[in-house]
Design a protein around this motif. Sequence first.
Motif, PDB file in Angstrom:
ATOM      1  N   LYS A   1       0.834  -1.207   0.000  1.00  0.00           N
ATOM      2  CA  LYS A   1       0.000   0.000   0.000  1.00  0.00           C
ATOM      3  C   LYS A   1       0.870   1.259   0.000  1.00  0.00           C
ATOM      4  N   VAL A   2       0.518   2.227  -0.834  1.00  0.00           N
ATOM      5  CA  VAL A   2       1.201   3.516  -0.848  1.00  0.00           C
ATOM      6  C   VAL A   2       0.454   4.447   0.094  1.00  0.00           C
ATOM      7  N   LEU A   3       1.087   4.787   1.208  1.00  0.00           N
ATOM      8  CA  LEU A   3       0.458   5.623   2.221  1.00  0.00           C
ATOM      9  C   LEU A   3       0.458   7.098   1.831  1.00  0.00           C
ATOM     10  N   GLU A   4       1.582   7.527   1.221  1.00  0.00           N
ATOM     11  CA  GLU A   4       1.741   8.936   0.887  1.00  0.00           C
ATOM     12  C   GLU A   4       2.896   9.096  -0.093  1.00  0.00           C
ATOM     13  N   THR A   5       2.795  10.071  -0.968  1.00  0.00           N
ATOM     14  CA  THR A   5       3.887  10.427  -1.867  1.00  0.00           C
ATOM     15  C   THR A   5       4.361  11.821  -1.488  1.00  0.00           C
ATOM     16  N   LEU A   6       5.674  11.939  -1.179  1.00  0.00           N
ATOM     17  CA  LEU A   6       6.221  13.193  -0.674  1.00  0.00           C
ATOM     18  C   LEU A   6       7.296  13.738  -1.614  1.00  0.00           C
ATOM     19  N   PRO A   7       7.330  15.058  -1.819  1.00  0.00           N
ATOM     20  CA  PRO A   7       8.435  15.640  -2.582  1.00  0.00           C
ATOM     21  C   PRO A   7       9.707  15.589  -1.756  1.00  0.00           C
ATOM     22  N   VAL A   8      10.854  15.358  -2.406  1.00  0.00           N
ATOM     23  CA  VAL A   8      12.141  15.370  -1.711  1.00  0.00           C
ATOM     24  C   VAL A   8      12.512  16.843  -1.543  1.00  0.00           C
ATOM     25  N   ALA A   9      12.039  17.424  -0.454  1.00  0.00           N
ATOM     26  CA  ALA A   9      11.985  18.873  -0.300  1.00  0.00           C
ATOM     27  C   ALA A   9      13.337  19.549  -0.332  1.00  0.00           C
ATOM     28  N   ALA A  10      14.378  18.902   0.210  1.00  0.00           N
ATOM     29  CA  ALA A  10      15.690  19.535   0.305  1.00  0.00           C
ATOM     30  C   ALA A  10      16.645  19.077  -0.798  1.00  0.00           C
ATOM     31  N   ARG A  11      16.096  18.549  -1.876  1.00  0.00           N
ATOM     32  CA  ARG A  11      16.939  18.062  -2.974  1.00  0.00           C
ATOM     33  C   ARG A  11      17.369  19.195  -3.889  1.00  0.00           C
TER      34      ARG A  11
END
Length: 352
Positions: free
Chosen positions: A338-348
């Motif tokens: 299950k995919v709980l959440e998709t997050l941007p790699v904010a500090a990339r």
Amino acid sequence: MPTIHDLDTPSILIDVARAEANIARAQAHADKNGLKLRPHIKTHKLPYWAKKQMAAGAVGITCQKIGEAEVMADAGLTDIFLPYNILGRAKLERLKALHGRVKLSVTADSAQTLEGLAATFIDAGHPLSVLVECDTGMGRCGVQTANEAVALARVINNAGGLAFGGLMTYPAAGRAVEAEAWLADAKQALAASGLACERISSGGTPDMWRSADASVVTEYRPGTYIYLDRYQVAKGVGTINDCALTVLATVVSHPTATRAILDSGSKALSSDTLGLKDFGELMGVPGALVTSLSEEHGTVTLSGDGKLRIGERVRVVPDHCCVVTNLFNEVNLIDGEKVLETLPVAARGLMG
């Protein structure tokens, strides 16, 4: 709820339960050994995980770039260590602005770095904490002798807007004992010069787990421990089943019985092997190793009972998870399939 079967490839998967277990294990070890934990966010680059690390008991976080620190400050993180020589007017002005928002500390290993810091930070009522970086065997940045550490500590101590914050090192892997001796000598030399050294910061996930009996180190900055990877497994930190980060890939070709090709090359798996022979291994496929990379192709060599088919989706455990994270715009937090959440790699990919 979406599943990993709904994701395009290549994609990063983060097993939340494994990552949380790795955080808890490291924090428990630090607490048991009287160490303050200050995790390095270079591995995940996500405020989501930085906050989880703080909630588990970390005293603050470590960032390697001002851009990373700015993202973390924007997300509400308030105690940030930047163990890097900051040079140049633009960076120093950004550092000063950051100092006005959070509890900040930095490092220096030269008089030139200190000149810039001293000229920028002039408020004795709100001094910038500066640690002296020490080369205890890594051969990268850092003063070379205890006497040099004392000399820089004096410069910091005499600068109106700076405060001597202690010593910092990133020791060579497997050489924690030598680093310990180096730091103990430097601490003694500082004391003989009338300078207290309450904070001694070290890092490196593999050596964190050694016995900390009579250690002069007060703070540890592990990064990779949250996800783990094949390098950490090779160093005995955990097993493949403890690795939280995998790259979801598709088999796009199978030219021979023992060779398959993935849609994940050096732009997804990285060519940084940290000295390991191969570039990754396939989770759940015995004897399946990623043995070479071109930009968009990953070559899998099969041995033993491992079998693959064209179109099959597989999960690759990379050699070095930190650099893999930096190759993707987002990560997928998962529980099983299950995919709980998709997050941007904010500090990339941020400047400075």
